[in-house]
Design an enzyme around this catalytic site. Structure first.
Site, PDB file in Angstrom:
ATOM      1  N   ASN A   9       0.835  -1.203   0.000  1.00 22.84           N
ATOM      2  CA  ASN A   9       0.000   0.000   0.000  1.00 22.84           C
ATOM      3  C   ASN A   9       0.866   1.247   0.000  1.00 22.84           C
ATOM      4  O   ASN A   9       0.368   2.349   0.209  1.00 22.84           O
ATOM      5  CB  ASN A   9      -0.924   0.008   1.229  1.00 22.84           C
ATOM      6  CG  ASN A   9      -1.939  -1.114   1.188  1.00 22.84           C
ATOM      7  OD1 ASN A   9      -2.589  -1.324   0.173  1.00 22.84           O
ATOM      8  ND2 ASN A   9      -2.055  -1.855   2.272  1.00 22.84           N
ATOM      9  N   PRO A  11       2.404   4.342  -1.211  1.00 22.04           N
ATOM     10  CA  PRO A  11       2.054   5.206  -2.347  1.00 22.04           C
ATOM     11  C   PRO A  11       3.236   5.516  -3.252  1.00 22.04           C
ATOM     12  O   PRO A  11       3.070   5.673  -4.462  1.00 22.04           O
ATOM     13  CB  PRO A  11       1.500   6.474  -1.689  1.00 22.04           C
ATOM     14  CG  PRO A  11       2.002   6.449  -0.287  1.00 22.04           C
ATOM     15  CD  PRO A  11       2.189   5.011   0.081  1.00 22.04           C
ATOM     16  N   LYS A  13       5.805   3.444  -3.956  1.00 21.99           N
ATOM     17  CA  LYS A  13       6.004   2.266  -4.808  1.00 21.99           C
ATOM     18  C   LYS A  13       4.908   2.170  -5.862  1.00 21.99           C
ATOM     19  O   LYS A  13       5.178   1.864  -7.026  1.00 21.99           O
ATOM     20  CB  LYS A  13       6.016   0.988  -3.963  1.00 21.99           C
ATOM     21  CG  LYS A  13       7.258   0.813  -3.114  1.00 21.99           C
ATOM     22  CD  LYS A  13       7.206  -0.496  -2.348  1.00 21.99           C
ATOM     23  CE  LYS A  13       8.424  -0.665  -1.460  1.00 21.99           C
ATOM     24  NZ  LYS A  13       8.406  -1.939  -0.721  1.00 21.99           N
ATOM     25  N   ASP A  69      10.082  -6.508  -2.370  1.00 21.29           N
ATOM     26  CA  ASP A  69      10.699  -6.340  -1.059  1.00 21.29           C
ATOM     27  C   ASP A  69      12.004  -5.630  -1.323  1.00 21.29           C
ATOM     28  O   ASP A  69      12.802  -6.065  -2.161  1.00 21.29           O
ATOM     29  CB  ASP A  69      10.908  -7.661  -0.325  1.00 21.29           C
ATOM     30  CG  ASP A  69      11.056  -7.423   1.178  1.00 21.29           C
ATOM     31  OD1 ASP A  69      10.294  -6.608   1.733  1.00 21.29           O
ATOM     32  OD2 ASP A  69      11.939  -8.032   1.799  1.00 21.29           O
ATOM     33  N   GLY A 156      11.351   7.122   1.403  1.00 21.72           N
ATOM     34  CA  GLY A 156      12.271   6.251   2.130  1.00 21.72           C
ATOM     35  C   GLY A 156      13.584   6.947   2.445  1.00 21.72           C
ATOM     36  O   GLY A 156      13.615   8.057   2.975  1.00 21.72           O
TER      37      GLY A 156
END
Length: 201
Positions: A9, A11, A13, A69, A156
């Protein structure tokens, strides 16, 4: 457009995947939009976590699923935070936020001469939940961790991830620049090539 479910979820990515996959006629829906809860990520490797997330999303959505991942691996820290990148600050009793994660990484690297790091992205695509041949692709993006954040783009660890050859952090790149060279873009290029091979086999 063919619909697939993204086992995330996040946003940031979702925006990257939609930008990169729309030209292939794929419509990427986040699992939350379909009422799918997040899968557990108990594994010690990116591949195992991505595969678990893809199978979980595909099983509950009844659609092909794509899972990512990814994380940042600091060389002086033995590859940490690695698979724990998204909750790095939480593991030390802090909040779950990009700012807190970045602050912990900078703190842990204090005093280390080696600021080298690389992003890793593992993508897993399953055609159905029990797909015996999941398609797995991986990309790596090398740079250095800097103390002070720079740039307003990305998400990130991007504001602290310096690309020495470009003289910019990942957060200072345009979306087009990032989508041409990032770990996720590399993994996605591999994935697309493998999808084409399977479709033509």
């Amino acid at each position: 457009m063919r619909r697939i479910v993204l086992a995330s979820n996040n946003p940031g990515k979702l925006a990257e995947f939609n930008a990169l996959l729309a030209p292939l006629g794929l419509d990427v829906a986040p699992q939350g939009e379909l009422g799918i809860p997040e899968a557990e990520e108990p594994h010690a490797t990116f591949v195992e976590n991505a595969l678990a997330k893809a199978r979980h999303a595909s099983r509950l959505a009844g659609l092909p699923a794509l899972a990512d991942d990814s994380g940042i691996c600091a060389h002086a820290l033995g590859g940490a935070p690695g698979v724990y990148s998204a909750r790095y600050a939480q593991l030390a009793g802090g909040p779950k936020s990009d700012a807190a994660n970045n602050a912990r990484l900078v703190r842990e690297l204090a005093g280390h001469a080696d600021r080298g790091a690389h992003y890793v992205c593992v993508l897993v695509y399953v055609r159905h939940a029990d797909d015996p041949q999941p398609i797995i692709a991986e990309g790596s993006w090398f740079g250095e961790v800097i103390d002070a954040p720079r740039g307003d783009g990305g998400f990130g660890y991007d504001p602290h991830f310096l690309l020495p050859a470009l003289g910019k952090t990942a957060a200072e790149l345009s979306k087009a620049e990032k989508n041409a060279v990032s770990h996720r873009a590399q993994a996605l290029a591999q994935l697309v090539e493998r999808l084409r091979l399977f479709e033509n086999a």
